[in-house]
Design an enzyme around this catalytic site. Structure first.
Site, PDB file in Angstrom:
ATOM      1  CG  ASN A 570      -0.318   0.145   2.568  1.00 51.86           C
ATOM      2  OD1 ASN A 570       0.902  -0.502   2.623  1.00 51.86           O
ATOM      3  ND2 ASN A 570      -0.490   0.893   3.629  1.00 51.86           N
ATOM      4  CB  CYS A 572       2.435   3.451   4.934  1.00 56.54           C
ATOM      5  SG  CYS A 572       1.395   4.915   4.741  1.00 56.54           S
ATOM      6  CD  GLU A 574       1.034   0.184   6.520  1.00 58.56           C
ATOM      7  OE1 GLU A 574      -0.078   0.981   6.919  1.00 58.56           O
ATOM      8  OE2 GLU A 574       1.693   0.433   5.689  1.00 58.56           O
TER       9      GLU A 574
END
Length: 964
Positions: A570, A572, A574
């Site tokens: 995604n 970020c 994670e």
């Protein structure tokens, strides 16, 4: 003796225009220069006798000094203004010292002190109400300043805090008040006074936050018709009616879900704990006020505990005993033991409950599919979702287009459209849109993809506003390690590579390479793997992108291998969930505050278990309550029910245990703490399955086969080869018990854990973000809510315990940008404990992350900090990340060699905010090298002319708050 009045004409003394003086009584009078001359003359008489009054030398000196003081104030406030009498007297002292009249200056100081003591003894410092100072109300009316209420507010704000002085705040604030000051002006004066003291004593951040509460209460309570204003103590009775009025008003405004009115508001109102308002730091509370509280016509009518209860109610809508669950959820949120992600805090309990954080999509290789994916991006971004797009299926530049008998322009032109869409649909007008495009390393357009964020070149083929990430197969990393060639293909001719991973990918990839040699495949390009790796690292350093993420560990350790393929992460890095044309992966995030679970120097397992069980229930509830902007997202989320429970406050938890980040003890704590979170989270999901049913696609998953995250490491080893991986697999919990429970009950959620950045919600809780080391021990943080002095309270506490905290230490920390290392007075053990992010070798970050990764079924947002960066350091660090089995990495925070050394120039830019990449340096040469040293050192010890150390503000200047 009657002093002669100075002759203004003879002495050429002129008063500044429109300048007024605030007296100690609060009266405001015109600035009179002659009074300065009289005061100075009295000081001379006290030392030299009555003859001083007629001495021409003294008269000339007094006239010149008086005029100099008046001119100074004129320059400071050319258009007029107000100055306190104490400021004028300070200038008199300074003028006497500059004139060499030390004895006279000393007499003047003693005179001031004597009169100050006399006023204090007579009780003249603070009167209730003020005899002459009036406050202007919002409606234009005036009333006397209520000094009694000011005392109450300040003493309440300082209650139970060590090393804070309420009298000092009151006295200093009164100096900045004047007749006719607004109500807000009084509050601002109190807060500004407290704010200036934060760097000397960290507890003043709580004082400032509590003073800010007065503004919040006045704004909300008056809007709701409960009270014009209220003290902290009065809120014990007022919170409940305010909460009830808030629910009614919010529903009437069509902002709150009407279902909230169906709760037992009496019971929930009784559960509100007004004392928890005192737990906020100033940064945390101001962040809530500016960006989270529900408002109408720019009036925030939501209070902190009301907001937490609103979020809790929204998450308890479908519970059988809604009130009991809402109170349970409220307790967790308001205590800061756990915090939901920003979308959940924004929207829970509202009419548009978009509570999910992240959306992952795969873009198909046809025009209709491409623009449908861009449309989905816009709809998801509108409701504040962070986006990760897999662009690997789209054919490369030069690929054949059957329908038109032409050749493709490749991926890049479409990414430009995605970039501009993110700018146009800026998360509902709240923040700029945030999207990350992923591309696999074998894609023929990958070299141009690497350059998307460059500031040079054809701007039509640049994407300055979106993020990019490499989706790297294990085979490529092996070729880098072994210094072999790498072949780039178009997915138009090798479409199955997109869905393959591990040994199956390697076999098929080598078959395609053989086809290039036999002439069966015409569109390809062969490069040296190390050269491409070098360019990947160079662009990462120069532009901050593309991030480096690893395809095979994300898939080989995914519990959902039977149901699809993980094609990207995604925004970020994670989230690692399956995507396809029919499924948009969705993840719902929240974070356990580890710092709140360290008791008496050790992790409190019982408390952690309670927190995790409630948190998993809250996250699971999001799935059914959530608003889905596109049907593919609903289909995926309901079918698989993934959630992402993470952690924050890791650094605080280390401090509480007296552990340095760069230590084996910290690595061990990362391992054991994540094992406990994983253990309790997996069990909680299994128990929810027993209560609510298994997720739809459970059968065939790794869970159903008794394979837990710790077990899946073995599969990664087998597929990758023992030569290319080294991961610790030690464990301390009874995992066999969990396997038996899952076999009997199943799992409620396909995925349970992911560590998000938490940059914003950790501010709310007043702890270090996510798994990050401390960035600086003393700095000014700049974000959308303003500028905030942040000081490491743990360091201050330890320095005080050793008698080392003083003005000199404060100035040293400022000078050295919050670093303890160059300060000789600080003992070595404290230097190790309080090493900042760039002072912790990146190997410790990677080792700690590797220990966590073995317990996590998804991934973690791992920022890497590298000081004195070089190509070799980057090469070693990122190879180590892959070798240790990490699934993804996030931002590179690189500090060039010249930035490491202390500069005394332009101190005002220390904490400047920048949207540029943290550092910039010339790209390395791609010339081949026969030496097996990986990436060549592409820095010579000198960064580019625009290089600077990234400021503390850059760390949460990430655009999207979805994961935070």
């Amino acid at each position: 003796m009657e002093l002669p009045t100075p002759d203004r004409t003879d002495l050429s003394i002129t008063a500044p225009r429109a300048l007024r003086v605030i007296k100690r009584t609060g009266d405001v009078v015109a600035f009179d220069v002659s009074k300065i001359a009289v005061a100075m003359t009295k000081a001379f008489i006290a030392v030299e006798g009555d003859n001083a009054a007629t001495s021409s030398r003294i008269r000339d000196l007094v006239a010149q000094a008086s005029q100099s003081i008046a001119s100074a104030f004129q320059r400071r406030m050319p258009d007029g203004g107000t100055v306190h009498i104490e400021d004028i007297q300070d200038q008199v002292e300074l003028a006497l010292m500059r004139a060499g009249e030390q004895k006279v200056a000393r007499a003047y100081v003693l005179y001031r002190e004597e009169h100050a003591r006399a006023r204090a003894a007579a009780g003249d410092e603070i009167e209730k109400p003020h005899p002459t100072l009036n406050v202007t109300l919002a409606d234009g009316g005036r009333r006397p300043l209520d000094l009694g209420r000011i005392e109450t507010l300040v003493f309440d704000a300082c209650a139970e805090l060590e090393n804070v002085d309420p009298n000092r705040i009151v006295e200093e604030s009164l100096k900045n008040l004047y007749d006719g000051v607004s109500v807000d002006g009084v509050s601002q004066a109190l807060m500004m006074t407290a704010r200036t003291l934060v760097e000397k004593e960290p507890n003043y951040t709580y004082v400032t936050a509590r003073l800010l509460q007065d503004n919040l209460r006045r704004e909300a309570l008056s809007f709701l018709g409960i009270a014009e204003e209220a003290t902290f103590g009065e809120m014990a009775e007022l919170y409940k009616p305010a909460f009830q009025a808030y629910v009614a008003r919010g529903i009437a405004f069509e902002q709150l879900d009407p279902a909230l009115a169906e709760f037992d508001l009496e019971r929930l109102g009784d559960a509100l704990d007004h004392t928890r308002d005192n737990a906020f730091t100033y940064l945390g509370l101001q962040t809530l006020y500016d960006r989270y509280f529900i408002h109408r016509d720019d009036v925030r009518y939501e209070l902190p505990q009301v907001m937490f209860m609103r979020v809790a109610m929204g998450l308890a809508l479908n519970e059988d005993d809604r009130e009991a669950r809402a109170i349970e959820f409220y307790e967790l949120l308001s205590s800061f033991d756990y915090m939901a992600s920003t979308p959940t805090l924004f929207n829970s309990g509202t009419v548009r409950s978009q509570l999910s954080s992240c959306y992952l999509t795969t873009v198909p290789d046809d025009l209709d599919g491409i623009y449908s994916a861009i449309r989905d991006n816009a709809l998801l971004s509108k409701w504040a979702g962070g986006l990760g797009n897999d662009w690997t299926p789209v054919r490369a530049l030069g690929s054949y287009i059957k329908g038109t008998n032409g050749k493709s322009q490749g991926v890049v032109p479409f990414l430009k459209v995605v970039n501009d869409t993110a700018v146009a649909v800026n998360q509902g007008g709240k923040r700029k849109g945030a999207v990350c495009a992923y591309l696999e390393t074998w894609h023929l357009d990958v070299e141009e993809f690497l350059e998307l964020r460059k500031n040079t070149g054809d701007d039509r083929r640049r994407t300055h506003d979106m993020n990019t990430a490499n989706w790297v197969p294990d085979l490529f990393m092996k070729r880098v390690f072994d210094d072999k060639e790498w072949t780039l293909f178009s997915p138009a001719t090798c479409p199955d590579l997109h869905d393959l991973y591990g040994a199956a990918f390697e076999q098929r990839y080598e078959e395609y390479e053989a086809m290039t040699r036999s002439g069966q495949l015409k569109l390809f390009k062969r490069v040296r793997a190390k050269d491409l790796w070098r360019k990947m690292l160079s662009m990462l350093f120069e532009t901050g992108h593309p991030w480096i993420t690893f395809k095979d560990p994300c898939n080989l350790r995914s519990p959902q291998q039977h149901a699809g393929v993980v094609h990207s992460s995604n925004l970020c890095t994670e989230i690692t969930l399956n995507t396809s044309v029919d499924e948009i992966a969705v993840c719902n995030l929240g974070s356990v505050n580890l710092a709140q679970h360290v008791t008496d120097g050790k992790l409190d397992d019982d408390k952690l278990k309670r927190t995790v069980r409630t948190a998993v229930r809250m996250l699971d509830n999001v799935i059914d309550i959530n608003y889905y902007a596109v049907p593919q997202a609903r289909n995926s989320n309901v079918k698989h029910r993934p959630v992402g429970l993470g952690i924050m406050g890791f650094q605080d938890a280390l401090y509480a245990q007296d552990i340095a980040y760069a230590s084996d003890e910290a690595v061990e704590f990362a391992d054991r703490s994540m094992e406990l979170v994983s253990y309790h989270a997996i069990e909680a999901s299994s128990d929810l399955a027993a209560e609510r049913g298994r997720y739809e696609s459970f059968e065939g998953s790794l869970w159903s086969q008794g394979i837990l995250p710790i077990d899946s490491i073995e599969k990664l080893k087998q597929e990758r080869g023992e030569k290319y991986i080294e991961v610790d697999t030690s464990a301390t919990q009874d995992w066999d018990r969990i396997r038996v429970k899952i076999a009997e009950q199943g799992m409620r959620n396909s995925n349970v854990m992911a560590i998000a950045p938490t940059a914003t919600i950790s501010n709310i809780c007043g702890v270090s973000q996510s798994i990050e080391p401390t960035y600086q021990n003393l700095y000014v943080k700049s974000n959308l809510s303003g500028e905030f002095t942040v000081v490491n309270a743990y360091l201050v506490h330890d320095l005080k315990a050793r008698g080392l905290w003083d003005e000199v230490m404060i100035n040293d920390l400022k000078y050295y940008d919050g670093s303890a290392q160059p300060i000789e007075r600080i003992p070595d053990d404290l230097k190790a404990k309080y090493a900042t992010a760039f002072e912790v070798e990146p190997k410790w970050l990677v080792e700690a992350a590797a220990r966590r990764q073995k317990w996590i079924d998804q991934a973690q947002s791992l920022n890497l900090y590298i000081k004195g960066v070089s190509g070799k350091k980057l090469d070693v660090t990122y190879r180590m990340a892959w070798f240790r089995g990490l699934k993804t990495t996030y931002y590179l925070r690189a500090l060039g060699a010249t930035s490491v050394e202390k500069s005394t120039v332009d101190r005002g830019t220390l904490n400047a905010v920048s949207n540029q990449a943290p550092s910039a340096a010339p790209a390395p040469s791609a010339a081949p090298s026969s030496e097996p040293r990986g990436v060549e050192d592409f820095l010579t010890g000198k960064a580019g002319s625009g290089s600077r150390a990234p400021s503390a503000s850059d760390i949460d200047d990430l655009g999207c708050e979805a994961c935070q």
